[in-house]
Structures are given as C-alpha cells and as structure tokens.
Scaffold this active site. Structure first.
Site: not given
Ligand code: URA
Length: 424
Positions: A81, A160, A167, A182, A186
C-alpha cells in the site's frame, strides 16, 4: 451501549475498552450510531488520540464490519500500500514482478482523488480492463496467474467508508491513529499475510514531515502485527514526482518500460526495494539481484501481460494507452541545476488538464498528463523544456501552467534528492 458515555471517555482523554470500541464501529456500520455522534467521536480522537491497543482494536473492528477475503490456501500472499503520491505507478510494476518471483498478489486498489493518482484509473487506460472482479473470479485468477488487482467493493470495511466520508466533511482526516486504522482495515480485510507499506513523505504526500511519516508507519505496523501479519514499512520521498510521467496512460507506458528492464532509475530503485522486503518477509529469495533480473529478463513483463489479459485488457488495441494529442512545454527560466520540482503542483496541474478528480465519481481524461524531461539534480540551460504537458485542445492548459508557475526552481547547484528515506 450508551453513546454519550462512550463519547465522554474520549472527550476526557480516556482509553476505550475493546468491547465498547467494537460496539461503536458495529453501530456505525449498521446505521444505529447517528452521524453527529460519530463525528463528535472523530473530533475527540483528533484531540485526544488513541493508544496503540485502541488503534489496533479499532482497525480490526473496521475490517470486521464487512467482507474479509480468505486467501488461505494461496502461496506467499503479499500486499503493498502506498499512502498516495504523484506519478506513483509502483503497483503496476511491483505486482507482476512479485508474481514472477513466486508470490501471490491478490490486491484491492483505489482510484485517485485530489492531486494523487490511483492504480485502478491507470489500469483503465488499457481498453477492456475490468476493475470489478467477483470473488470467485478474483480467487481463480490469483491461483492461475498469481496476480489480480480489482477495485474496492462497497462490502469491504464499510464502516471505514462511512467514517471516511464524515472525516472528509468534518476536518478530521488528519489524525495519525485514524489514518493508520483506516488504511490497515482494508489491508486486514484483504487477507494477505505479508504487507509492505510505502509511506510517502514530502510536499506531494499526505505526510509532509519525516517524523510524522515514521509514526504513521509505526502505527500501521503495530496494527498489522497484532493481527498476525508481517508488516514492513518503507519511507520514500514525494518531494518530486516519482519517475518521469504523471497522468494515467503515460504512467502505464512508463511502468511497461520498467517491466522491460528500462524506465526511470527512481521507479526501478523503489520497486526493487519494496519487492526485496516483501519477498524476504514471505520467506522467498528477495536479493536485489534476483529481483532486478526478473525485470531485465522479461519475466515480470510476461506476467504483466498475462494479468492484464486475464482481466480483459487488450494492450494491442489501437486505442490502448492513447495519449492526448496536443503538447505544450514548460521551459527553464534560467540555466543551472534543478533544485525543486514540486510534486504537489505537478499533481494539481494534471488535475487541471482533466486527468484527476476534484470529487469522488468525477470522470477523468486518461490521456492527458505531464512528461518530465528533468529531475532534481539535472543540469538545464535557459529555455530548455523541463516538462511537456499533454492536453486536449487546450482544456485546462492555462490553469495547469498557472499551477506550475514556481513549481520548478533552478539553482546554481543542487544534489539529486534521496528516494528511500528509511524504514519504520
Ligand atoms: N487513505 C485511507 O484509506 N484512509 C485514510 O484515512 C487516509 C488515506
């Protein structure tokens, strides 16, 4: 659960017990926690923070709010990621490279937003590429080809999705535990056993400061390790765009160059560093020499072609990776050495040309973009082209040039900028 009491704990800088944190997240997912209470909690976390233990429980609860992929019987499952950058086409090279070296990359990727690009948009510059793959086909392709990359389904970490939208609307994105949880929710739902996080640091990144990047990396590692995953963190510079292209079709072309043993040095360096770490973490031979050889001998490219074809992509079609037809140069104002190439400005300029989104769901032009003719540390003469903007009939061109005014600084002397800044 009594929500005002739950909120009071965080307001008073206390730590939640795991049960109430899990109940809160479950309530967000099933809609029983109203937005105003969820938003109040998010703001409290921005001020009061969370302990490592809370952050790990929260991330796991977000992952548990939806489907989890079971990659159980696949060999050496790995995921990577990036926290988002400009010109970052790393996944396009890394995924087939890792598959060619014995790992399985069964990966869910995102679309671009704001000045950063997204892997799924880039892949859609290949005609026919299907970003939506059902679970059965996803797992079959992972078995048969060793690499599959699909867009995120609404069923993955849905809590999320709800909290991220809140957010965004309540200025509560910028909290390290919230970001770490967050992102990792995933990754945990994605099921890979080894995860490599590429935390971008610099003016084109979420994290502009190295210390913050290190802390984000540490938190994400803690979350992953508590969930039984092997997690590596690379900190890499996003002061200037990665490679020499920004824009969807352009970036796929550059990734293909790298997969054939060429391409820009910085992209190759980063891909080799990430691949080595992930292969080691998976118990495979990850010496940089072996990784580089898979780029140079065609095996990574061969895997890329198989992967794209398995998802319906046709690289031979005449409109494959089509570029916008018009070009406009950005020239050097003086002679000297390039000292700054503001990654944020280049990302924003591509968005002005139509290659990026202002809001989720916007359509984008995959053929526009920017080619860089120089990187930090390169010598230029006044009037030399520093970059070429590929545009469509002048659309957004004035605004793109305006965004780029001041983005390039040329000095009497400057050193090439380091790319890999460390590990967290
Ligand atoms: N990417 C995400 O998936 N979540 C965040 O909070 C910031 C960047």
């Amino acid at each position: 659960m009594h929500l005002p009491e739950f909120l009071q704990v965080k307001r008073d800088r206390g730590a939640h017990d795991p049960g109430s944190l899990r109940a809160f997240v479950a309530g967000v997912a099933d809609g029983s926690v109203p937005d105003y209470q969820a938003a109040a909690w998010l703001m409290a976390v921005c001020f009061a923070g969370m302990t490592d233990e809370e952050t790990a429980v929260y991330a796991d609860a977000l992952a548990a709010s939806g489907d989890r992929l079971d990659l159980g019987d696949l060999p050496h499952t790995v995921d990577k990621h990036s926290t988002g950058g400009v010109g970052d086409k790393t996944t396009l090279v890394l995924a087939p490279l890792l598959a060619a070296l014995g790992a399985t990359v069964a990966k869910v990727s995102g679309r671009g937003l704001g000045h950063t690009g997204g892997t799924i948009d880039k892949l859609e510059a290949i005609p026919g590429y299907r970003a939506t793959v059902d679970r059965e086909a996803f797992l079959r392709q992972a078995h048969e080809v060793g690499v599959v990359v699909s867009g995120q389904s609404q069923r993955m970490a849905p809590a999320d999705g709800v909290l991220y939208a809140l957010r965004d609307a309540t200025a509560t994105v910028a909290s390290l535990p919230l970001i770490a949880a967050s992102v990792m929710s995933k990754k945990l739902a994605g099921g890979a056993r080894a995860i490599q996080l590429d935390v971008k640091v610099g003016r084109g990144a979420f994290m502009t400061d190295l210390a913050q990047g290190r802390e984000l990396g540490r938190l994400m590692r803690v979350i992953g390790e508590r969930a039984g995953r092997s997690v590596g963190v690379t900190l890499s510079s996003m002061e200037q765009p990665l490679g020499r292209t920004v824009g969807n079709a352009l970036e796929v072309r550059e990734a293909i160059d790298a997969l054939r043993g060429g391409g820009p040095d910085d992209l190759r360096e980063l891909v080799i560093a990430l691949a080595s770490d992930l292969l080691h973490a998976s118990g495979l031979d990850g010496t940089p020499e072996r990784v580089a050889a898979a780029l140079d001998d065609g095996s990574a490219y061969e895997r890329f072609v198989r992967w794209v074809a398995a998802q319906g992509g046709d690289l031979d079609r005449s409109d494959a990776l089509a570029l916008a037809p018009d070009a406009s140069d950005l020239t050097a104002e003086r002679s000297g050495v390039v000292a700054e190439l503001d990654a944020l400005a280049f990302g924003r300029a591509v968005r002005q040309l139509g290659g990026g989104r202002a809001a989720k769901g916007d359509r984008i032009d995959l053929g526009v973009g920017i080619r860089l003719h120089a990187k930090i540390g390169d010598r230029m003469s006044a009037g030399d082209p520093v970059a070429t903007l590929l545009h469509r009939g002048g659309h957004g061109l004035g605004a793109a040039h305006a965004v780029l005014s001041g983005a390039v600084r040329i000095a009497d002397a400057a050193e090439p900028a380091p790319l890999v800044l460390g590990r967290a």
